[in-house]
Design a protein around this motif. Structure first.
Motif, PDB file in Angstrom:
ATOM      1  N   GLY A 126      11.098  -9.296   8.311  1.00  0.00           N
ATOM      2  CA  GLY A 126      10.870  -8.039   7.593  1.00  0.00           C
ATOM      3  C   GLY A 126      11.826  -6.951   8.025  1.00  0.00           C
ATOM      4  N   ALA A 127      12.509  -6.364   7.047  1.00  0.00           N
ATOM      5  CA  ALA A 127      13.534  -5.353   7.342  1.00  0.00           C
ATOM      6  C   ALA A 127      13.135  -3.978   6.831  1.00  0.00           C
ATOM      7  CB  ALA A 127      14.869  -5.777   6.732  1.00  0.00           C
ATOM      8  N   LEU A 129      10.781  -0.333   7.901  1.00  0.00           N
ATOM      9  CA  LEU A 129      10.876   0.563   9.058  1.00  0.00           C
ATOM     10  C   LEU A 129      10.349  -0.108  10.337  1.00  0.00           C
ATOM     11  CD1 LEU A 129      11.450   3.244  10.397  1.00  0.00           C
ATOM     12  CD2 LEU A 129       9.318   4.141   9.463  1.00  0.00           C
ATOM     13  N   ALA A 130       9.239  -0.844  10.225  1.00  0.00           N
ATOM     14  CA  ALA A 130       8.671  -1.470  11.426  1.00  0.00           C
ATOM     15  C   ALA A 130       9.646  -2.498  12.002  1.00  0.00           C
ATOM     16  CB  ALA A 130       7.331  -2.120  11.081  1.00  0.00           C
ATOM     17  N   ALA A 146       8.897  -1.362   0.988  1.00  0.00           N
ATOM     18  CA  ALA A 146       8.062  -0.181   0.715  1.00  0.00           C
ATOM     19  C   ALA A 146       8.635   1.035   1.425  1.00  0.00           C
ATOM     20  CB  ALA A 146       6.624  -0.436   1.172  1.00  0.00           C
ATOM     21  N   THR A 147       9.223   0.806   2.587  1.00  0.00           N
ATOM     22  CA  THR A 147       9.793   1.923   3.348  1.00  0.00           C
ATOM     23  C   THR A 147      10.719   2.767   2.476  1.00  0.00           C
ATOM     24  OG1 THR A 147       9.645   0.682   5.408  1.00  0.00           O
ATOM     25  CG2 THR A 147      11.242   2.492   5.346  1.00  0.00           C
ATOM     26  N   GLY A 190       6.786  11.228   0.509  1.00  0.00           N
ATOM     27  CA  GLY A 190       6.328  12.439   1.189  1.00  0.00           C
ATOM     28  C   GLY A 190       6.969  12.698   2.528  1.00  0.00           C
ATOM     29  N   GLY A 191       6.732  11.826   3.513  1.00  0.00           N
ATOM     30  CA  GLY A 191       7.305  12.072   4.824  1.00  0.00           C
ATOM     31  C   GLY A 191       6.609  11.318   5.920  1.00  0.00           C
ATOM     32  N   ALA A 196      10.395 -16.271   4.641  1.00  0.00           N
ATOM     33  CA  ALA A 196       9.624 -16.986   5.656  1.00  0.00           C
ATOM     34  C   ALA A 196       8.450 -17.684   4.986  1.00  0.00           C
ATOM     35  CB  ALA A 196       9.117 -16.009   6.714  1.00  0.00           C
ATOM     36  N   ASP A 233       2.742 -11.666   2.886  1.00  0.00           N
ATOM     37  CA  ASP A 233       3.181 -12.941   3.482  1.00  0.00           C
ATOM     38  C   ASP A 233       2.871 -13.023   4.972  1.00  0.00           C
ATOM     39  OD1 ASP A 233       4.191 -13.230   0.966  1.00  0.00           O
ATOM     40  OD2 ASP A 233       6.290 -13.403   1.547  1.00  0.00           O
ATOM     41  N   GLU A 261       2.814  -2.014   8.168  1.00  0.00           N
ATOM     42  CA  GLU A 261       1.683  -2.118   7.231  1.00  0.00           C
ATOM     43  C   GLU A 261       1.001  -3.484   7.284  1.00  0.00           C
ATOM     44  OE1 GLU A 261       2.524  -0.406   3.396  1.00  0.00           O
ATOM     45  OE2 GLU A 261       0.661  -1.216   2.540  1.00  0.00           O
ATOM     46  N   SER A 301       1.017   9.980   5.348  1.00  0.00           N
ATOM     47  CA  SER A 301       2.198  10.027   6.234  1.00  0.00           C
ATOM     48  C   SER A 301       1.971   9.508   7.647  1.00  0.00           C
ATOM     49  CB  SER A 301       2.804  11.441   6.282  1.00  0.00           C
ATOM     50  OG  SER A 301       3.419  11.712   5.043  1.00  0.00           O
ATOM     51  N   SER A 320       1.462   6.319   8.078  1.00  0.00           N
ATOM     52  CA  SER A 320       1.926   4.927   8.106  1.00  0.00           C
ATOM     53  C   SER A 320       3.360   4.795   8.607  1.00  0.00           C
ATOM     54  CB  SER A 320       1.778   4.284   6.731  1.00  0.00           C
ATOM     55  OG  SER A 320       1.872   5.230   5.711  1.00  0.00           O
ATOM     56  N   LEU A 321       4.249   5.663   8.166  1.00  0.00           N
ATOM     57  CA  LEU A 321       5.632   5.564   8.663  1.00  0.00           C
ATOM     58  C   LEU A 321       5.658   5.798  10.173  1.00  0.00           C
ATOM     59  CD1 LEU A 321       7.704   7.404   5.861  1.00  0.00           C
ATOM     60  CD2 LEU A 321       7.522   4.947   6.255  1.00  0.00           C
TER      61      LEU A 321
HETATM   62  C1  FAD Z   1       5.506   4.582  -3.425  1.00  0.00           C
HETATM   63  C2  FAD Z   1       5.135   4.675  -1.964  1.00  0.00           C
HETATM   64  C3  FAD Z   1       5.153   5.906  -1.330  1.00  0.00           C
HETATM   65  C4  FAD Z   1       4.805   6.008   0.032  1.00  0.00           C
HETATM   66  N1  FAD Z   1       4.893   7.212   0.659  1.00  0.00           N
HETATM   67  C5  FAD Z   1       4.651   7.279   2.007  1.00  0.00           C
HETATM   68  C6  FAD Z   1       4.857   8.500   2.724  1.00  0.00           C
HETATM   69  O1  FAD Z   1       5.276   9.504   2.171  1.00  0.00           O
HETATM   70  N2  FAD Z   1       4.570   8.503   4.067  1.00  0.00           N
HETATM   71  C7  FAD Z   1       4.106   7.400   4.733  1.00  0.00           C
HETATM   72  O2  FAD Z   1       3.871   7.483   5.948  1.00  0.00           O
HETATM   73  N3  FAD Z   1       3.934   6.247   4.066  1.00  0.00           N
HETATM   74  C8  FAD Z   1       4.208   6.148   2.742  1.00  0.00           C
HETATM   75  N4  FAD Z   1       4.043   4.949   2.097  1.00  0.00           N
HETATM   76  C9  FAD Z   1       3.674   3.763   2.886  1.00  0.00           C
HETATM   77  C10 FAD Z   1       4.876   3.282   3.711  1.00  0.00           C
HETATM   78  O3  FAD Z   1       6.033   3.371   2.930  1.00  0.00           O
HETATM   79  C11 FAD Z   1       4.697   1.845   4.177  1.00  0.00           C
HETATM   80  O4  FAD Z   1       3.438   1.687   4.756  1.00  0.00           O
HETATM   81  C12 FAD Z   1       5.746   1.454   5.211  1.00  0.00           C
HETATM   82  O5  FAD Z   1       7.029   1.764   4.753  1.00  0.00           O
HETATM   83  C13 FAD Z   1       5.659  -0.027   5.518  1.00  0.00           C
HETATM   84  O6  FAD Z   1       6.767  -0.396   6.294  1.00  0.00           O
HETATM   85  P1  FAD Z   1       6.873  -1.870   6.851  1.00  0.00           P
HETATM   86  O7  FAD Z   1       8.111  -1.932   7.677  1.00  0.00           O
HETATM   87  O8  FAD Z   1       5.603  -2.278   7.458  1.00  0.00           O
HETATM   88  O9  FAD Z   1       7.028  -2.774   5.532  1.00  0.00           O
HETATM   89  P2  FAD Z   1       8.060  -2.697   4.321  1.00  0.00           P
HETATM   90  O10 FAD Z   1       8.851  -1.452   4.345  1.00  0.00           O
HETATM   91  O11 FAD Z   1       7.320  -3.024   3.095  1.00  0.00           O
HETATM   92  O12 FAD Z   1       9.080  -3.884   4.637  1.00  0.00           O
HETATM   93  C14 FAD Z   1       8.670  -5.229   4.509  1.00  0.00           C
HETATM   94  C15 FAD Z   1       9.861  -6.137   4.756  1.00  0.00           C
HETATM   95  O13 FAD Z   1       9.382  -7.471   4.924  1.00  0.00           O
HETATM   96  C16 FAD Z   1      10.181  -8.353   4.167  1.00  0.00           C
HETATM   97  N5  FAD Z   1       9.370  -9.534   3.862  1.00  0.00           N
HETATM   98  C17 FAD Z   1       8.149  -9.591   3.281  1.00  0.00           C
HETATM   99  N6  FAD Z   1       7.733 -10.875   3.220  1.00  0.00           N
HETATM  100  C18 FAD Z   1       8.726 -11.631   3.753  1.00  0.00           C
HETATM  101  C19 FAD Z   1       8.921 -13.029   3.947  1.00  0.00           C
HETATM  102  N7  FAD Z   1       7.999 -13.946   3.595  1.00  0.00           N
HETATM  103  N8  FAD Z   1      10.071 -13.453   4.501  1.00  0.00           N
HETATM  104  C20 FAD Z   1      11.044 -12.568   4.856  1.00  0.00           C
HETATM  105  N9  FAD Z   1      10.916 -11.244   4.697  1.00  0.00           N
HETATM  106  C21 FAD Z   1       9.768 -10.783   4.161  1.00  0.00           C
HETATM  107  C22 FAD Z   1      10.594  -7.554   2.954  1.00  0.00           C
HETATM  108  O14 FAD Z   1      11.714  -8.140   2.353  1.00  0.00           O
HETATM  109  C23 FAD Z   1      10.874  -6.196   3.618  1.00  0.00           C
HETATM  110  O15 FAD Z   1      12.164  -6.227   4.175  1.00  0.00           O
HETATM  111  C24 FAD Z   1       4.399   4.842   0.744  1.00  0.00           C
HETATM  112  C25 FAD Z   1       4.379   3.613   0.103  1.00  0.00           C
HETATM  113  C26 FAD Z   1       4.749   3.528  -1.242  1.00  0.00           C
HETATM  114  C27 FAD Z   1       4.737   2.174  -1.897  1.00  0.00           C
END
Ligand code: FAD
Length: 557
Positions: free
Chosen positions: A32-33, A35-36, A62-63, A68-69, A177, A247, A399, A413, A415-416
């Motif tokens: 997963g690429a 923010l986390a 989703a990142t 918002g922020g 994956a 996933d 997430e 906000s 979650s980020l």
């Molecule tokens: C429209 C929208 C607005 C939002 N606004 C805000 C906000 O203002 N403030 C806030 O705090 N939060 C906000 N959120 C929530 C926040 O964006 C997410 O909770 C956060 O970015 C999740 O980051 P993550 O790194 O966990 O996952 P993601 O950013 O979703 O990254 C997931 C990664 O995993 C990879 N992946 C998934 N499955 C597989 C697999 N099987 N094999 C290989 N790679 C895989 C994907 O390709 C991707 O690179 C918002 C969400 C949305 C949808």
């Protein structure tokens, strides 16, 4: 018993000579690429080799869609106590106070790290760290650092640039994956001494499909991080990108990890209803500026639901829309801002104006068809504050996890921030671990592959699952509907289980299999909760108990 077993019978036929095992090795494998994942990768890469997988293009996450922020308790008038109190209030009695405190106390460091990675937040020379802080619903102070209304994209772009330039990081896009590699997948000819030292099951890597070459390889690492985001795609309408198919949650569950609080799915009240645009959010600011929610006949229905009308809290507005849609058997309601004037709409909502116009909706002349949409997954893989899951050497962040921060409802906000703080903590823990030699693993087995004629069936099953989750496991639930949903999910599970071993894996099939696992986890969690709380609202149990515990599902093995 695990839902699916990984197929390990024969060496896989992917064009390699039989003696050559198609395995890629690294120190840390991050799935997963977003923010986390990028946070963990960049921190660990200072000392170790890291591979990061993204299942579509690197920019899709989703990142990148966050608007918002990100919370930063930076202002001297603000306090950790206040942020913890707001998080507890939003989480409706299920937030872990220790987690909320840990996350908030690390927020300044998290924002500073992002600034150090060249994230260009909106500036205010008089603001703390020189940043402009805004305020969002549920927060009692200005504490949201942002980059105009595209915070996620700015953060994601900056971190991707850093990761691309890092000599110790390899970014692999279009790699999906499939299943985690555990002790169960090791080859029989293990070194006996090593075997003796492996007392417990642990994670060694993942089987992953390279979409471009259409082949499955084993990628092994001393440590593995699941940072695959949420599961919004399990619902017909979602604000989430195509990557959000749960996933990581499903993979970790299959590998023996517990998951928590999956019944708490946050719905955003207004997503554009259009066959070509299923993931476009219509910002709450439009209601904030005075747009009205109406039935197709023009009736302003919020007058029947809440005295705050369109400005009632998110969950109340979402529930009211859902009620009206079901009551009248309609597909959507209208968000009408035409009375705000052409110039005002074009000036204040240029993105919405352009995007709607592109699909034939002129928001200066007509109401926007909207439905609520699945927005955020509050539950996920259970981890401690260092991202450690139940399976040794498997970590999770972002997430995909359940850390206890969000409880029964997520505060905007947070979650980020959680991605950066838990990602950092996971990296620290990973760097404490010694690197051990990885034993040989079985290659992926596709020996029973029969043919490609089931693709249409996969598409039909996707549609069926998303519709049934929308209709039976949405914003307002009943026991009867949940039970019906579970029954149909079990049938789908059986069908997919039957053709998974015979069908060459592709992204749709892998995702369908994972969506089914997550759907089952959501429904089972919802059935276990005999009350309504936060985002879980059940007509058969409208009361909220004075005290409650998180819902934890343990896989049977
Ligand atoms: C429209 C929208 C607005 C939002 N606004 C805000 C906000 O203002 N403030 C806030 O705090 N939060 C906000 N959120 C929530 C926040 O964006 C997410 O909770 C956060 O970015 C999740 O980051 P993550 O790194 O966990 O996952 P993601 O950013 O979703 O990254 C997931 C990664 O995993 C990879 N992946 C998934 N499955 C597989 C697999 N099987 N094999 C290989 N790679 C895989 C994907 O390709 C991707 O690179 C918002 C969400 C949305 C949808």
């Amino acid at each position: 018993m695990m839902f699916f077993s990984t197929r390990i019978k024969k060496p896989c036929s992917i064009g390699y000579p039989p003696k050559y095992l198609p395995t890629i090795q690294t120190d840390l494998l991050v799935i997963g690429a977003g923010l986390a994942g990028l946070t963990v990768a960049l921190k660990v890469a200072e000392n170790r080799k890291v591979i990061v997988l993204a299942k579509r293009e690197l920019t899709e996450a989703a990142t990148a869609w966050a608007q918002g922020g990100i919370v930063g308790v930076l202002d001297e008038k603000d306090s950790y106590e206040s942020h913890v109190a707001d998080t507890l209030e939003a989480g409706a009695g299920l937030v872990s106070e220790a987690t909320a405190r840990y996350i908030t106390e690390n927020s300044q460091q998290a924002i500073q790290w992002l600034v150090d990675q060249d994230v260009e937040f909106t500036q205010d020379p008089e603001g703390p760290l020189g940043l402009h802080l805004t305020r969002e619903g549920g927060h009692t102070h200005r504490r949201i650092a942002h980059a105009a209304d595209a915070t996620g994209k700015v953060i994601h772009t900056a971190l991707l640039e850093k990761a691309k330039a890092h000599p110790n990081i390899q970014l692999l896009e279009n790699w999906v994956a499939i299943d985690l590699i555990t002790t169960h997948n090791l080859k029989d000819n293990l070194n006996k001494d090593y075997q003796k030292s492996v007392r417990k099951d642990r994670c060694y890597g993942v089987y992953a499909l390279n979409i471009v070459r259409d082949e499955v390889l084993a990628i092994t690492g001393n440590d593995v991080v699941v940072s695959t985001g949420g599961v919004g795609q399990v619902y017909r309408y979602t604000s989430n990108p195509a990557t959000s198919t749960g996933d990581g949650i499903a993979m970790a569950y299959r590998a023996g990890c517990r998951v928590g609080n999956m019944e708490f799915i946050q719905f955003h009240p207004t997503c554009l209803y259009h066959p070509k645009e299923r993931s476009f959010l219509i910002t709450e600011a439009l209601r904030g500026e005075g747009a009205h929610l109406k039935l197709p006949n023009g009736y302003r229905f919020m007058t029947d639901h809440d005295e705050r009308l369109e400005l009632a809290p998110r969950d109340i507005v979402a529930r009211s829309i859902d009620y009206e849609i079901k009551k009248h058997g309609i597909d959507y309601v209208l968000l009408d801002g035409t009375h705000l004037g052409v110039d005002f709409l074009k000036k204040h909502f240029p993105t919405i104006y352009a995007r709607c116009l592109a699909v034939g909706i002129d928001i200066t002349k007509q109401g926007i068809p909207v439905v609520p949409a699945a927005h955020y997954t509050c539950g996920g893989v259970i981890t401690d504050l260092h991202g450690q899951t139940d399976l040794p050497h498997l970590y999770s962040a972002g997430e995909a996890t359940y850390t206890g921060l969000h409880g029964a409802n997520r505060l905007a906000s947070n979650s980020l921030l959680e991605c950066v703080v838990t990602g950092t903590a996971a990296a620290d823990k990973i760097l404490e671990q010694d690197i051990m030699p990885i034993p040989e693993v079985h290659p992926w087995d596709d020996s029973q592959f029969e043919g490609d004629d089931e693709q249409e069936l996969i598409a039909l099953n996707w549609d069926e699952l998303r519709s049934l989750m929308w209709n039976y496991v949405g914003i307002v639930r009943t026991t009867k509907r949940l039970e019906r949903a579970l029954h149909r999910i079990e049938l789908l599970k059986q069908e997919v289980q039957n053709y998974f071993p015979n069908f060459r894996v592709n992204r749709d099939l892998i995702e369908l299999r994972n969506l089914i696992v997550c759907a089952e986890l959501i429904v089972r969690s919802a059935l276990e909760r005999k009350e309504s709380r936060g985002l879980h609202y059940c007509l058969d149990y409208p009361q909220t108990f004075a005290m409650s515990d998180p819902t934890i599902i343990t896989p049977k093995r």
